[in-house]
Write an enzyme that holds these catalytic residues in place. Structure first.
Site, mmCIF file in Angstrom:
data_model
loop_
_atom_site.group_PDB
_atom_site.id
_atom_site.type_symbol
_atom_site.label_atom_id
_atom_site.label_comp_id
_atom_site.label_asym_id
_atom_site.label_seq_id
_atom_site.Cartn_x
_atom_site.Cartn_y
_atom_site.Cartn_z
ATOM 1 C CE LYS A 83 -4.450 0.510 2.230
ATOM 2 N NZ LYS A 83 -5.206 0.343 3.481
HETATM 3 O O1 G3P Z 1 -8.108 0.714 5.257
HETATM 4 C C1 G3P Z 1 -8.468 1.992 4.947
HETATM 5 C C2 G3P Z 1 -9.868 2.415 5.312
HETATM 6 O O2 G3P Z 1 -10.786 1.407 5.100
HETATM 7 C C3 G3P Z 1 -10.025 3.217 6.555
HETATM 8 O O3 G3P Z 1 -11.356 3.358 6.988
HETATM 9 O O4 G3P Z 1 -13.056 3.979 8.667
HETATM 10 O O5 G3P Z 1 -10.657 4.649 9.038
HETATM 11 O O6 G3P Z 1 -12.038 5.765 7.294
HETATM 12 P P1 G3P Z 1 -11.793 4.501 8.047
#
Ligand code: G3P
Length: 217
Positions: A83
């Site tokens: 990533k």
């Molecule tokens: O892995 C990245 C992403 O899914 C993060 O989600 O909920 O922290 O915005 P969030």
């Protein structure tokens, strides 16, 4: 649509992977922090449980450091996807890692121009963060729709990985908009099967079956 888990919680990962419908997994530095387990051990454990692609994020600022980290990460397991952040350095690193056939996921994508950059850099996946766009009063699913349109216009092969998913509606709407993958936190994943009409229907069927006096086998 592929279903990835967005998690570093090994118990939850094993519980949901038992269903037999999990295609891969994503992590990020915040999820690694939450796991409170030595990094390499955690990633190896996850990669032995999940056979599909497992995204693990680099944490450097320069492309050269990202490339070094990416090469090291890719040696931890054969299903690692590196990533990279949506920065010019991340894009440069993506170009180089793609040249040596390391799978990549360009993350923190919030616009169509960023998604075009990821595709031009040869990214395997691009991760639009739909929940964070919604949090900012913007339309996360609309971004997926627009990226899908652009990728179809130019036959870009980069897969759209809908991330930052907060609700089961995000999953369905991303599927309708043409996302290739949804990465879903376990607590949202658990809700995918729920519908009150299913519960009501099942109650009626069970009660009628019990009254019928019939037996299967
Ligand atoms: O892995 C990245 C992403 O899914 C993060 O989600 O909920 O922290 O915005 P969030």
């Amino acid at each position: 649509m592929d279903f990835f888990l967005d998690s570093t919680d090994l118990e939850e990962i094993k519980r949901l992977n038992n269903l037999g419908i999990i295609d891969g997994l994503t992590t990020n530095p915040s999820l690694i922090y939450k796991a409170k387990t030595p990094f390499e051990k955690l990633i190896k454990n996850i990669c032995s449980e999940i056979k599909g692609p497992v995204s693990v994020e680099t944490v450097a600022e320069s492309s050269s450091k990202m490339i070094n980290q990416g090469v090291r990460l890719s040696k931890m397991a054969k299903n690692i996807v590196v990533k990279l952040p949506m920065t010019w350095e991340g894009i440069k690193a993506c170009v180089e890692l793609s040249k040596i056939n390391i799978n990549t996921n360009v993350t923190l994508c919030f616009s169509t121009s960023q998604a075009i950059l990821a595709a031009k850099a040869g990214a395997t996946y691009v991760s639009p963060f739909i929940g964070r766009l919604d949090d900012a009063n913007l339309d996360g699913v609309q971004l997926i729709r627009e990226i899908k349109q652009i990728y179809s216009n130019f036959n870009y092969e980069t897969k759209i990985l809908a991330a930052s998913i907060r609700t089961k509606n995000h999953v369905s709407q991303s599927a309708i908009a043409g996302a290739d993958v949804a990465t879903i936190p376990p607590k949202v994943f658990d809700t995918l099967v729920n519908h009150n009409l299913t519960d009501q229907g099942l109650d009626i069927f069970n009660s009628d079956w019990n009254k019928s006096g019939q037996k299967i086998l």
